[in-house]
Design a protein around this motif. Structure first.
Motif, short mmCIF file in Angstrom:
data_model
loop_
_atom_site.label_atom_id
_atom_site.label_comp_id
_atom_site.label_asym_id
_atom_site.label_seq_id
_atom_site.Cartn_x
_atom_site.Cartn_y
_atom_site.Cartn_z
N GLN A 387 0.83 -1.22 0.00
CA GLN A 387 0.00 0.00 0.00
C GLN A 387 0.86 1.26 0.00
N LEU A 388 1.94 1.20 0.77
CA LEU A 388 2.78 2.39 0.95
C LEU A 388 3.44 2.82 -0.36
N ARG A 389 3.59 1.90 -1.29
CA ARG A 389 4.18 2.28 -2.59
C ARG A 389 3.31 3.29 -3.31
N PHE A 390 2.01 3.32 -2.95
CA PHE A 390 1.09 4.27 -3.60
C PHE A 390 0.99 5.59 -2.85
N VAL A 391 1.67 5.68 -1.72
CA VAL A 391 1.58 6.89 -0.90
C VAL A 391 2.69 7.87 -1.27
N GLU A 392 2.31 9.09 -1.59
CA GLU A 392 3.32 10.08 -1.98
C GLU A 392 3.90 10.81 -0.78
#
Ligand code: TV1
Ligand code: CA
Ligand code: ZN
Length: 393
Positions: A387-392
């Motif tokens: 999920q964190l890969r999608f967090v900017e």
């Protein structure tokens, strides 16, 4: 007297009032506001007030509650009297408005006062954080994470956490909300579902239809629409019965560490529901006071301004132990307070065992079977990292 001194260049504030603690939900109801009295008695017996700024909580105003809750709901909450309580036998068809007056959220004398005191303590805590007058602000009377804009739910009427986070958002660009209550923090998640300025993370027992509230699956990470800023900003850590300190601590660090690095929050709001402890009347986990407290210590180590909220906790002696210990962690005195509960602690007999850290065997007749496999916990961590890969940022 235990050599607890005020930390240098570091301020912890404690927000409470004996007013809140005198309210009763009803004879058999699991929520006992009196646990706050027991907590304060332990905090005081250990000499901790000397190391903090202590504030007597005021009632939150209607306007403050109105920053999240609807007028319809607040107006009913003010006027609803215990006499309006629907009684199954006398009046089985009586409508329950706003989910008020059922067995979970009863109408009791002084309800509005109780709610506005709880919200007042969390709002005061938030304001101390916003004005930089506190590094950590403690509101054990808050943490009522299930309340919705126009609905009471799961012993919660006013969502003091949402109100406090709304205050933090006036100053801080991003707030990380962490919830270690055994129940899913659904009300807070829902309130900030569509924004990337709050990331919500709840650790909870998850078993739909078997355990309240039934939401908070691993795959529920915010709006499914990728163009919604809130997408990927709700993190859920669904767990099974019997999780241990070792597993929980490792999981907590492996999840919160990377979230902190990736999301870079400017403040933390930590709900410390104590129903995740072993031997809780409603909980299912095998956490000890040390394991619960380790989450607070880890959050403190991130060096961000932080609010500590209470929440659930239905075995009052253990609630008091955990929140007193976590208060000591906040002021950095946890290595200096003795494990034996001070002789002169009021209501000391309530603690049964005289230690701050009861063993699993002391907390419950038989520890719960641990139904959390290492494989499943690894899957959970991997999913969160994904999920964190999608967090900017
Ligand atoms: C009165 C008297 C109410 C005895 C409620 C346990 C009682 C419970 C009671 C109880 C109880 C719940 C549900 C079922 C939803 C209902 C503060 C379809 C022995 C933050 C809230 C749990 C947890 C609500 C709150 C749950 C918090 N469990 N005895 N009620 N209906 N409600 O399951 O997260 O800790 O249990
Ligand atoms: Ca939780
Ligand atoms: Zn709970």
């Amino acid at each position: 007297e235990y050599g607890i001194v005020r930390p240098k260049g570091y301020t912890v504030s404690y927000h409470a009032t004996p007013e809140m603690e005198k309210h009763h939900f009803g004879q058999t109801h699991p929520m006992k506001p009196w646990r706050l009295t027991l907590t304060k008695s332990l905090v005081t017996a250990y000499g901790m007030p000397f190391a903090m700024d202590n504030y007597l909580t005021r009632e939150a105003t209607y306007e403050e509650l109105n920053s999240f809750h609807s007028n319809d709901y607040l107006d009913y909450l003010i006027t609803a009297a215990p006499e309006d309580q629907p009684r199954d036998i006398d009046n089985p068809d009586k409508e329950v408005k706003f989910n008020l007056g059922g067995s979970d959220c009863p109408l009791f004398h002084g309800l509005y006062n109780y709610c506005s005191m709880s919200a007042g303590s969390s709002l005061d805590a938030a304001r101390k954080i916003c004005s930089n007058q506190s590094d950590i602000a403690i509101a054990w009377g808050g943490g009522l994470h299930h309340a919705k804009r126009s609905e009471a739910s799961g012993f919660c009427y006013i969502n003091d956490i949402v109100l406090a986070i709304l205050q933090l958002l006036r100053i801080y660009p991003r707030v990380l909300y962490i919830d270690i209550d055994v129940h899913h923090g659904d009300g807070v998640e829902e309130a900030f579902f569509s924004t990337d300025r709050v990331m919500t993370v709840s650790f909870h027992k998850y078993q739909p239809d078997q355990f309240f509230p039934g939401t908070g699956a691993l795959e529920d990470n915010g709006p499914k629409n990728e163009h919604n800023p809130g997408a990927h900003h709700a993190i859920n850590v669904p767990l099974n019965d019997g999780i241990t300190d070792e597993q929980y601590e490792a999981l907590f660090k492996n999840i919160i560490g990377p979230i902190n690095e990736r999301y870079r929050p400017s403040a933390i709001a930590l709900q410390c529901g104590a129903d995740s402890l072993a031997g809780d009347r409603l909980g299912r986990f095998n956490l000890r006071v040390q394991g619960h407290g380790a989450c607070v210590r880890y959050c403190k180590s991130l060096g961000l301004p932080m609010i500590l909220f209470g929440g659930g906790g239905y075995t009052p002696r253990n609630v008091a132990r955990a929140w007193a210990y976590e208060t000591s962690i906040a002021i950095g005195a946890d290595t200096r307070i003795p494990e034996t509960i001070p002789e002169h602690t009021p209501w000391r007999a309530h603690f049964i065992h005289d230690t701050l850290f009861p063993s699993l065997e002391q907390s419950m007749h038989e520890p719960r079977h641990n139904r959390n496999s290492e494989k499943r916990l690894r899957e959970i961590v991997a999913h969160v990292h994904e999920q964190l890969r999608f967090v900017e940022h």
